[in-house]
Scaffold this motif. Structure first.
Motif, PDB file in Angstrom:
ATOM      1  N   CYS A 240       0.831  -1.210   0.000  1.00 27.84           N
ATOM      2  CA  CYS A 240       0.000   0.000   0.000  1.00 27.84           C
ATOM      3  C   CYS A 240       0.858   1.250   0.000  1.00 27.84           C
ATOM      4  O   CYS A 240       0.562   2.232  -0.708  1.00 27.84           O
ATOM      5  CB  CYS A 240      -0.953  -0.008   1.184  1.00 27.84           C
ATOM      6  N   TYR A 244       0.769   4.207  -3.254  1.00 33.77           N
ATOM      7  CA  TYR A 244       0.504   5.647  -3.194  1.00 33.77           C
ATOM      8  C   TYR A 244       1.339   6.380  -4.244  1.00 33.77           C
ATOM      9  O   TYR A 244       0.965   7.459  -4.705  1.00 33.77           O
ATOM     10  CB  TYR A 244       0.825   6.199  -1.802  1.00 33.77           C
ATOM     11  N   LYS A 265      -7.326  -2.726   6.439  1.00 30.94           N
ATOM     12  CA  LYS A 265      -7.424  -1.322   6.853  1.00 30.94           C
ATOM     13  C   LYS A 265      -6.475  -0.461   6.029  1.00 30.94           C
ATOM     14  O   LYS A 265      -6.822   0.653   5.611  1.00 30.94           O
ATOM     15  CB  LYS A 265      -7.108  -1.202   8.343  1.00 30.94           C
ATOM     16  N   GLU A 269      -7.577   2.579   3.326  1.00 30.74           N
ATOM     17  CA  GLU A 269      -7.033   3.940   3.279  1.00 30.74           C
ATOM     18  C   GLU A 269      -6.455   4.240   1.900  1.00 30.74           C
ATOM     19  O   GLU A 269      -6.591   5.359   1.383  1.00 30.74           O
ATOM     20  CB  GLU A 269      -5.950   4.108   4.360  1.00 30.74           C
ATOM     21  N   LYS A 272      -9.162   5.064  -0.720  1.00 29.48           N
ATOM     22  CA  LYS A 272      -9.766   6.398  -0.600  1.00 29.48           C
ATOM     23  C   LYS A 272      -9.037   7.430  -1.455  1.00 29.48           C
ATOM     24  O   LYS A 272      -9.616   8.444  -1.845  1.00 29.48           O
ATOM     25  CB  LYS A 272      -9.771   6.838   0.864  1.00 29.48           C
ATOM     26  N   GLN A 273      -7.750   7.136  -1.768  1.00 30.08           N
ATOM     27  CA  GLN A 273      -6.960   8.079  -2.553  1.00 30.08           C
ATOM     28  C   GLN A 273      -6.605   7.553  -3.941  1.00 30.08           C
ATOM     29  O   GLN A 273      -6.464   8.339  -4.881  1.00 30.08           O
ATOM     30  CB  GLN A 273      -5.664   8.420  -1.802  1.00 30.08           C
ATOM     31  N   TYR A 294     -14.198  -1.930   6.418  1.00 31.89           N
ATOM     32  CA  TYR A 294     -13.159  -0.992   5.970  1.00 31.89           C
ATOM     33  C   TYR A 294     -13.263  -0.765   4.467  1.00 31.89           C
ATOM     34  O   TYR A 294     -13.163   0.368   3.976  1.00 31.89           O
ATOM     35  CB  TYR A 294     -11.763  -1.530   6.300  1.00 31.89           C
ATOM     36  N   ALA A 298     -14.430   2.793   2.316  1.00 34.73           N
ATOM     37  CA  ALA A 298     -13.603   3.390   1.253  1.00 34.73           C
ATOM     38  C   ALA A 298     -14.381   3.501  -0.045  1.00 34.73           C
ATOM     39  O   ALA A 298     -14.289   4.507  -0.761  1.00 34.73           O
ATOM     40  CB  ALA A 298     -12.345   2.553   1.055  1.00 34.73           C
TER      41      ALA A 298
END
Length: 417
Positions: A240, A244, A265, A269, A272-273, A294, A298
């Motif tokens: 993860c 990014y 989790k 996250e 979400k991006q 979770y 998202a």
């Protein structure tokens, strides 16, 4: 493109010339291909799969292959060759290597589930140092081992044509996985790679760490399969962190690992991006209700890129499954969801029945179908999925049924399964 409508006759003649008995299965495939006039102008894939249940099959041997490849050497109309599930050995791999060095039209070669070992892998990998046309190679299920995998890692440093490479279930180990990840950090042509089920003897997840480092630097990889990597939450966190910084990966397969809700989790996250990932396969992990929640959060409030999600066999009960169904009411991009193998209660059955009846979830985009008994709604299993026909050929109907191989429709890295 040159046309060779007489491949069958040339094959029969070549068998007679070398005293090799004719393989009736090969002869049948060549005859049927000749009947399809239109495909000869754009190229044809000869499907000589040894697990074909629709016709009588005599599995292809090394000697059979030598004769066949001699016939195909100048047949520019043949752009694909499917030889999965036959009895080819390193001797057959030698014929393949010679063919690849001289042929300039073959784009797809499937050697899945044969008996090719380390020396055969070396010959094929070295041939690909020179070959400039092959785009998709499947070596799945051949026990090439760690040493054989190292030859492919070396090849990836040189070859700039290959776009899809399948090395799953080939008994590779830590050393060659790290070497492949290192090579992919520089390689700009490979768009999809399958590294499923390596033989790992460490619990420190070094291979996942190196794959993550590769993803930070690689800008061309679209599809990545890391099934059965003994991956835990630590490994998911490393992936993860890398994603990014990655803007190319669209299909991530993390099925059959040891990922729990804590690992999901991190994925939640990320989602979400991240606006690149379109397919996420988490089948056969341990994400349970908390992990499903979770993901649903998202999907409901941040992500608008993911199109397909598989959470098959994850010990999710009604609470988590209903949360996922609720997320689909606000997220209109998520079109494919696979949930079989979890704990269905009546609320789950009602929720997914409602999604299907209202047209939010199409029947061919999920692996469940609602039915009613005594006023209660239940869910039955459908044979739909991201890649149901990856290892086997169905005994009836279309071999590449779109409902059973949804990943091809969403992320079409290659025209071949």
């Amino acid at each position: 493109m040159s046309v060779h409508p007489d491949l069958h006759q040339r094959y029969v003649g070549s068998c007679q010339n070398v005293g090799q008995p004719e393989n009736p299965f090969i002869a049948r495939v060549l005859q049927e291909a000749e009947k399809k006039d239109k495909i000869w102008t754009k190229g044809v894939t000869l499907k000589i799969a040894g697990n074909n249940h629709l016709v009588p099959v005599q599995k292809v041997t090394d000697d059979d292959l030598q004769v066949l490849l001699s016939v195909l050497q100048n047949a520019g109309c043949v752009t694909g060759l499917d030889l999965r599930c036959n009895v080819l050995t390193d001797a057959g791999a030698k014929h393949v290597a010679t063919f690849l060095q001289e042929n300039s039209t073959l784009r797809y070669l499937n050697l899945m589930s044969n008996d090719i070992g380390t020396s055969g892998a070396e010959l094929i990998a070295r041939a690909l140092h020179r070959n400039k046309t092959l785009v998709h190679l499947r070596m799945t299920g051949n026990k090439i081992g760690n040493k054989g995998g190292m030859f492919f890692a070396s090849m990836l440093q040189v070859n700039s044509t290959l776009e899809k490479l399948d090395l799953g279930d080939s008994d590779m180990a830590t050393q060659c996985l790290i070497a492949i990840a290192t090579a992919l950090a520089q390689n700009k042509s490979v768009k999809a790679i399958n590294l499923n089920r390596p033989l790992l003897h460490s619990q420190e997840e070094e291979t996942t760490v190196h794959v993550a480092l590769m993803l930070k630097r690689n800008s061309s990889l679209v599809e990545l399969h890391l099934c059965k990597h003994e991956m835990k939450n630590f490994g998911v966190e490393r992936l993860c962190e890398a994603l990014y910084e990655n803007s190319s990966l669209r299909y991530l397969d993390l099925s059959c690992n040891k990922i729990t809700s804590d690992g999901v989790k991190f994925l939640g996250e990320l989602l979400k991006q991240n606006q690149t990932l379109e397919i996420l396969d988490l089948g056969a992990n341990r994400i349970e209700d908390d992990g499903a929640i979770y993901l649903s959060e998202a999907l409901a409030w941040g992500n608008r890129a993911l199109q397909a999600l598989s959470v098959v066999s994850n010990n999710i009960s009604g609470k988590g499954l209903v949360a996922l169904s609720d997320a689909m009411k606000t997220n209109m991009e998520l079109s494919y969801i696979y949930i079989w193998g979890n704990k269905f209660d009546e609320a789950t059955c009602m929720a997914f029945s409602e999604l299907i009846q209202k047209g939010r979830l199409k029947p061919n985009c999920t692996d469940v179908e609602p039915y009613e008994v005594d006023g209660h709604v239940h869910l039955a299993e459908l044979s739909h999925g991201l890649k149901k026909h990856y290892y086997w050929t169905p005994s009836c109907g279309e071999v590449t049924n779109a409902d059973a191989n949804a990943s091809l429709a969403i992320v079409a890295v290659s025209e071949f399964l």
